[in-house]
Design an enzyme around this catalytic site. Structure first.
Site, mmCIF file in Angstrom:
data_model
loop_
_atom_site.group_PDB
_atom_site.id
_atom_site.type_symbol
_atom_site.label_atom_id
_atom_site.label_comp_id
_atom_site.label_asym_id
_atom_site.label_seq_id
_atom_site.Cartn_x
_atom_site.Cartn_y
_atom_site.Cartn_z
ATOM 1 N N ARG A 24 50.426 -6.225 19.385
ATOM 2 C CA ARG A 24 50.458 -6.902 20.807
ATOM 3 C C ARG A 24 49.598 -6.151 21.662
ATOM 4 N NH1 ARG A 24 56.134 -6.269 23.091
ATOM 5 N NH2 ARG A 24 55.880 -4.449 21.801
ATOM 6 N N ASN A 42 56.769 -10.332 20.787
ATOM 7 C CA ASN A 42 57.387 -10.174 19.407
ATOM 8 C C ASN A 42 58.451 -11.483 19.412
ATOM 9 O OD1 ASN A 42 56.091 -7.952 18.523
ATOM 10 N ND2 ASN A 42 57.624 -6.615 19.175
#
EC number: 3.6.1.7
Length: 95
Positions: A24, A42
């Protein structure tokens, strides 16, 4: 007068070894460097969701890079679907 670059927005679903490996944060850096807006988060143990919006060529480039990711990641699937334009005021990392 030059015409504005065509814009494109997509929602990505990236599966594989993409959680717990800095994916990320890497994705955020890539998006910000390309001046794209959206988010990444996520959505399970082995899936990341992202939304990208900006010049079509830059969006396409990041979609391609998403299949590789940072060194510790091992993406196995990247699915991009067209999405409506939304304003996130930049690029964010969620959850």
């Amino acid at each position: 007068m030059t015409e504005p670059e065509p814009r494109k927005c997509v929602q990505l679903h990236i599966q594989g070894r993409v959680t717990g490996v800095g994916y990320r944060w890497w994705f955020q850096q890539q998006a910000q460097a390309a001046h794209l807006t959206g988010y990444v988060r996520n959505v399970g143990e082995r899936e990341v969701e992202a939304y990208l919006c900006g010049p079509a060529d830059r969006v396409d480039q990041l979609v391609e890079r998403a299949a590789v990711g940072p060194p510790a990641a091992r993406p196995t699937s990247v699915r991009a679907v067209p999405a409506p334009e939304r304003d996130f005021g930049g690029f964010r990392v969620f959850g």
